[in-house]
Design an enzyme around this catalytic site. Structure first.
Site, short mmCIF file in Angstrom:
data_model
loop_
_atom_site.label_atom_id
_atom_site.label_comp_id
_atom_site.label_asym_id
_atom_site.label_seq_id
_atom_site.Cartn_x
_atom_site.Cartn_y
_atom_site.Cartn_z
N SER A 87 0.92 -1.16 0.02
CA SER A 87 -0.08 -0.06 -0.13
C SER A 87 0.95 1.30 0.10
O SER A 87 0.24 2.35 -0.18
CB SER A 87 -0.96 0.01 1.33
OG SER A 87 -1.81 -0.97 1.02
N LYS A 130 0.01 3.75 -2.92
CA LYS A 130 -1.11 4.57 -2.77
C LYS A 130 -0.56 6.17 -2.30
O LYS A 130 -1.06 6.87 -2.74
CB LYS A 130 -1.83 4.51 -1.43
CG LYS A 130 -2.81 3.02 -1.69
CD LYS A 130 -3.59 2.87 -0.26
CE LYS A 130 -4.52 1.84 -0.21
NZ LYS A 130 -3.95 0.39 -0.43
N SER A 142 -5.68 3.33 4.60
CA SER A 142 -5.01 2.25 3.55
C SER A 142 -6.06 1.44 2.96
O SER A 142 -6.00 0.34 2.81
CB SER A 142 -4.09 1.48 4.38
OG SER A 142 -3.22 0.87 3.35
N LYS A 175 2.95 6.55 6.04
CA LYS A 175 1.92 5.25 5.06
C LYS A 175 2.49 3.95 5.55
O LYS A 175 3.72 3.86 5.77
CB LYS A 175 2.26 5.48 3.67
CG LYS A 175 1.33 4.77 2.88
CD LYS A 175 0.04 4.98 2.91
CE LYS A 175 -1.07 4.05 2.62
NZ LYS A 175 -1.16 3.10 3.31
#
Length: 323
Positions: A95, A98, A152, A259
């Site tokens: 992820s 992203k 997420s 993140k």
């Protein structure tokens, strides 16, 4: 009698003269003791500043034991790598993908207030991950960005990619073009969410991406808000989310960008832009296999930097802070 009176008057005159002389003697500036000069206050101590070079030389980074297969600690103020392990080895990034999805959308100038519908086309058919976003829901692009980055959420990322001009294929092409533009030569994107194992990058490339994201203050809000609610415009109902990085909820951490990511192939991943001992840092941790090991590694980096500062000889720390 006359001589006696004369002597008395003469004596009185002498006494009067002496008194006058004493008066002028005491009041004369030349004979008054001057007050002791007040010593100037010592100048404040020169701010203690330890350079990145000092940390590398005296901080014993070779003794920093981390449980992540890939790790990078970059001093952002000086652009110096303080610690690195397998930093140029490409790996699946889950992820973390992203972040590029969001950057391309923000760079495109698309309205963040525009309403985007969530459809069954946004279902995760690759890994079957769940989402709190219902099919048929309608959300602002801004709320989908918050949900994709902070929570997420894969369905939010898929909806963002599908609603990009030209659709998912177009946004993936734009993501790869942006990576090339930034000089991320070992990075490749295959989808908008990071579920595909062909989303790969290196720690060094990801640090380059973080530097680019820093140019957009909106990423601080999108990635570090501990918890938030978004509104389903189709029903008016609110949906609550929590940030997947538990460190953003701790007062001891000062995080400007965050993140997380996870797939079986990528392991646990974490990117942070943070400040430790007044030192702005980018931390990239990939392929951390324990559920909490990425957070443990972050704490180990924090503790190591505090120890490293103390190891630097004091004679080297009497430097003015460049900021």
């Amino acid at each position: 009698m006359k001589p006696t009176r004369t002597r008395i008057l003469a004596a009185l005159a002498v006494c009067a003269g002496t008194a006058v002389s004493l008066f002028y003697y005491v009041s004369s500036d030349a004979n008054v003791t001057q007050p002791t000069a007040v010593k100037a206050a010592p100048s404040p101590e020169v701010p203690r500043y330890v350079t990145a070079e000092d940390i590398v030389q005296y901080g014993q980074p070779n003794r920093l034991y981390l449980r992540s297969g890939v790790a990078l600690v970059m001093d952002d103020r000086e652009g110096v790598e303080l610690y690195g392990r397998n930093v140029d080895h490409p790996r699946p990034i889950a992820s973390l993908t992203k972040l590029m999805t969001a950057l391309v959308i923000i760079d495109s100038g698309l309205s963040l207030d525009e309403i985007v519908d969530v459809t069954r086309a946004d279902r995760d058919r690759l890994r079957g991950t769940r989402s709190r976003l219902p099919f048929g829901g309608a959300f602002s692009r801004y709320d989908l960005l918050r949900t994709a980055l902070g929570a997420s959420d894969n369905r939010a990322a898929a909806a963002l990619g599908r609603s990009y001009p030209g659709g998912t294929e177009a946004i993936v092409a734009a993501m790869n073009a942006k990576a090339k533009e930034l000089g991320m030569t070992q990075t490749h994107y295959a989808d908008a969410s990071g579920l595909d194992n062909h989303n790969v990058s290196t720690a060094r490339d990801l640090a380059t991406l973080v530097a680019e994201l820093q140019k957009h203050p909106i990423f601080r809000v999108l990635t570090t808000t501990p918890s938030f609610r978004i509104v389903n415009r189709a029903t008016g109902r609110e949906i609550a989310f929590h940030n997947t990085n538990r460190l953003v909820r701790r007062d001891s951490w000062h995080i400007g960008l965050s993140k997380t990511g996870y797939t079986a192939a990528a392991g646990n991943c974490l990117i942070m832009r943070t400040t430790i001992v007044q030192r702005p840092l980018t931390i990239v941790l990939l392929n951390s296999w324990g559920k909490y090991s990425r957070y443990g590694d972050a704490k180990r980096i924090n503790d190591w930097l505090h120890r490293a500062e103390r190891r630097v000889p004091r004679i080297l720390t009497a430097r003015a802070n460049p900021n």
